[in-house]
Design a protein around this motif. Structure first.
Motif, PDB file in Angstrom:
ATOM      1  N   ALA A  25     -26.099 -12.876   1.458  1.00 29.24           N
ATOM      2  CA  ALA A  25     -25.440 -13.817   2.363  1.00 29.24           C
ATOM      3  C   ALA A  25     -25.492 -15.214   1.750  1.00 29.24           C
ATOM      4  CB  ALA A  25     -26.137 -13.796   3.725  1.00 29.24           C
ATOM      5  N   ALA A  26     -24.618 -16.095   2.194  1.00 28.48           N
ATOM      6  CA  ALA A  26     -24.587 -17.475   1.705  1.00 28.48           C
ATOM      7  C   ALA A  26     -25.592 -18.309   2.502  1.00 28.48           C
ATOM      8  CB  ALA A  26     -23.194 -18.063   1.857  1.00 28.48           C
ATOM      9  N   PHE A  27     -26.399 -19.086   1.809  1.00 28.26           N
ATOM     10  CA  PHE A  27     -27.374 -19.942   2.469  1.00 28.26           C
ATOM     11  C   PHE A  27     -26.646 -21.119   3.118  1.00 28.26           C
ATOM     12  CE2 PHE A  27     -30.515 -23.497   2.308  1.00 28.26           C
ATOM     13  CZ  PHE A  27     -31.396 -22.983   3.246  1.00 28.26           C
ATOM     14  N   VAL A  28     -26.817 -21.267   4.436  1.00 29.59           N
ATOM     15  CA  VAL A  28     -26.207 -22.364   5.177  1.00 29.59           C
ATOM     16  C   VAL A  28     -27.150 -23.551   5.211  1.00 29.59           C
ATOM     17  CG1 VAL A  28     -25.344 -23.100   7.443  1.00 29.59           C
ATOM     18  CG2 VAL A  28     -24.824 -20.797   6.575  1.00 29.59           C
ATOM     19  N   GLY A  29     -28.421 -23.298   5.539  1.00 25.34           N
ATOM     20  CA  GLY A  29     -29.395 -24.374   5.559  1.00 25.34           C
ATOM     21  C   GLY A  29     -30.529 -24.119   6.521  1.00 25.34           C
ATOM     22  N   GLU A  30     -31.413 -25.069   6.557  1.00 30.49           N
ATOM     23  CA  GLU A  30     -32.566 -25.055   7.452  1.00 30.49           C
ATOM     24  C   GLU A  30     -32.105 -25.589   8.802  1.00 30.49           C
ATOM     25  OE1 GLU A  30     -36.851 -27.364   7.618  1.00 30.49           O
ATOM     26  OE2 GLU A  30     -35.798 -27.203   5.719  1.00 30.49           O
ATOM     27  N   VAL A  31     -32.392 -24.857   9.873  1.00 26.02           N
ATOM     28  CA  VAL A  31     -31.906 -25.247  11.194  1.00 26.02           C
ATOM     29  C   VAL A  31     -33.010 -25.161  12.243  1.00 26.02           C
ATOM     30  CG1 VAL A  31     -29.523 -24.549  10.693  1.00 26.02           C
ATOM     31  CG2 VAL A  31     -31.082 -22.923  11.782  1.00 26.02           C
ATOM     32  N   HIS A  52     -36.897 -16.775   0.602  1.00 23.14           N
ATOM     33  CA  HIS A  52     -36.242 -15.536   0.185  1.00 23.14           C
ATOM     34  C   HIS A  52     -34.830 -15.494   0.754  1.00 23.14           C
ATOM     35  CE1 HIS A  52     -38.244 -14.350   3.978  1.00 23.14           C
ATOM     36  NE2 HIS A  52     -37.214 -13.576   4.149  1.00 23.14           N
ATOM     37  N   TRP A  53     -34.020 -14.705   0.108  1.00 22.58           N
ATOM     38  CA  TRP A  53     -32.609 -14.629   0.451  1.00 22.58           C
ATOM     39  C   TRP A  53     -32.377 -13.465   1.379  1.00 22.58           C
ATOM     40  CZ3 TRP A  53     -30.836 -18.729  -2.303  1.00 22.58           C
ATOM     41  CH2 TRP A  53     -29.511 -19.097  -2.078  1.00 22.58           C
ATOM     42  N   LEU A  54     -31.426 -13.609   2.293  1.00 22.90           N
ATOM     43  CA  LEU A  54     -31.065 -12.518   3.185  1.00 22.90           C
ATOM     44  C   LEU A  54     -29.757 -11.877   2.746  1.00 22.90           C
ATOM     45  CD1 LEU A  54     -31.970 -13.966   6.706  1.00 22.90           C
ATOM     46  CD2 LEU A  54     -33.340 -12.521   5.191  1.00 22.90           C
ATOM     47  N   ALA A  55     -29.588 -10.624   3.129  1.00 18.35           N
ATOM     48  CA  ALA A  55     -28.376  -9.871   2.803  1.00 18.35           C
ATOM     49  C   ALA A  55     -27.752  -9.356   4.093  1.00 18.35           C
ATOM     50  CB  ALA A  55     -28.723  -8.709   1.885  1.00 18.35           C
ATOM     51  N   HIS A  56     -26.458  -9.084   4.020  1.00 17.21           N
ATOM     52  CA  HIS A  56     -25.718  -8.524   5.156  1.00 17.21           C
ATOM     53  C   HIS A  56     -24.490  -7.836   4.585  1.00 17.21           C
ATOM     54  CE1 HIS A  56     -23.540  -8.504   9.042  1.00 17.21           C
ATOM     55  NE2 HIS A  56     -24.761  -8.548   9.563  1.00 17.21           N
ATOM     56  N   ARG A 114     -24.951 -17.028   6.163  1.00 19.86           N
ATOM     57  CA  ARG A 114     -23.685 -16.506   6.661  1.00 19.86           C
ATOM     58  C   ARG A 114     -23.231 -15.380   5.743  1.00 19.86           C
ATOM     59  NH1 ARG A 114     -19.372 -17.364   4.503  1.00 19.86           N
ATOM     60  NH2 ARG A 114     -19.902 -19.367   3.596  1.00 19.86           N
ATOM     61  N   CYS A 115     -22.860 -14.252   6.345  1.00 20.48           N
ATOM     62  CA  CYS A 115     -22.402 -13.099   5.571  1.00 20.48           C
ATOM     63  C   CYS A 115     -21.094 -13.435   4.858  1.00 20.48           C
ATOM     64  CB  CYS A 115     -22.222 -11.889   6.490  1.00 20.48           C
ATOM     65  SG  CYS A 115     -21.626 -10.417   5.622  1.00 20.48           S
ATOM     66  N   ILE A 116     -21.042 -13.146   3.579  1.00 20.30           N
ATOM     67  CA  ILE A 116     -19.848 -13.377   2.762  1.00 20.30           C
ATOM     68  C   ILE A 116     -18.705 -12.454   3.210  1.00 20.30           C
ATOM     69  CG2 ILE A 116     -18.925 -13.131   0.402  1.00 20.30           C
ATOM     70  CD1 ILE A 116     -20.763 -15.496   0.565  1.00 20.30           C
ATOM     71  N   ALA A 117     -19.026 -11.246   3.650  1.00 25.96           N
ATOM     72  CA  ALA A 117     -18.007 -10.254   3.985  1.00 25.96           C
ATOM     73  C   ALA A 117     -17.456 -10.408   5.406  1.00 25.96           C
ATOM     74  CB  ALA A 117     -18.578  -8.849   3.803  1.00 25.96           C
ATOM     75  N   CYS A 118     -18.352 -10.496   6.406  1.00 27.93           N
ATOM     76  CA  CYS A 118     -17.873 -10.467   7.795  1.00 27.93           C
ATOM     77  C   CYS A 118     -18.043 -11.788   8.541  1.00 27.93           C
ATOM     78  CB  CYS A 118     -18.581  -9.351   8.567  1.00 27.93           C
ATOM     79  SG  CYS A 118     -20.303  -9.697   8.991  1.00 27.93           S
TER      80      CYS A 118
END
Length: 179
Positions: free
Chosen positions: A112-118, A103-107, A165-169
């Protein structure tokens, strides 16, 4: 010329090659019936029988989701964002691999942009994401602080974190994914 300059740009999944969602392939796209050198390898949700995979271009322009009445990502976690953004994430952005349903996260009221599995080391480089994940896991029933820290320290082994990573901040957020 980089690999990503050859592919369509995905605002919310900027490096789908690094995440493993798109890979080089000679496969033919199920939507456009062309072999374009790249193929999508992650989730697609539809009631239709789809026997092949999609090229990144048919994902980017929405034709794959439209033709097969499907979505690349579950909209869970994206409550409160605009319909246009929700449509872009679910129907025009490559999903990603995970053990549980991704699922996708928002901020900041945006996806938010998916960075990857860490694992833990990568997550620790983003303390705001690590703190947010600690809080989410405590609220989710992992109350024992020692057990929680042990779980986090072993991210990358039996469990992982999905980093965004949040697109805005620019802040990072994450959720835990385990088998």
């Amino acid at each position: 010329m980089t690999v990503n300059s050859l592919l369509p740009a995905f605002r919310y999944h900027p490096d789908p090659v690094a995440s493993g969602s798109i890979r080089q392939s000679g496969e033919t796209c199920e939507c456009c019936h062309r072999a374009r050198g790249w193929i999508y390898t992650a989730t697609f949700y539809t009631v239709h029988e789809v026997s092949g995979r999609f090229c990144p271009w048919c994902i980017a322009d929405g034709s794959a989701a439209e033709r097969f009445a499907g979505e690349f990502t579950d909209p869970h976690g994206l409550e409160g964002i605009g319909e246009e953004i929700l449509h872009e994430i679910t129907r025009r952005t490559p999903g990603f691999h995970s053990w549980q349903d991704p699922h996708w996260l928002a901020h900041c009221r945006d996806a938010a942009a998916f960075v990857g599995e860490v694992g833990y080391a990568e997550l620790a480089a983003h303390p705001e994401a690590l703190d947010q994940l600690r809080l989410d896991l405590r609220l989710g029933g992992r109350h024992d602080a020692g057990q929680l820290e042990q779980f986090l320290a072993h991210l990358g082994e039996d469990a992982t974190a999905m980093l965004f990573r949040c697109i805005a901040c620019g802040a990072h957020v994450a959720y835990a994914d385990a088998s």
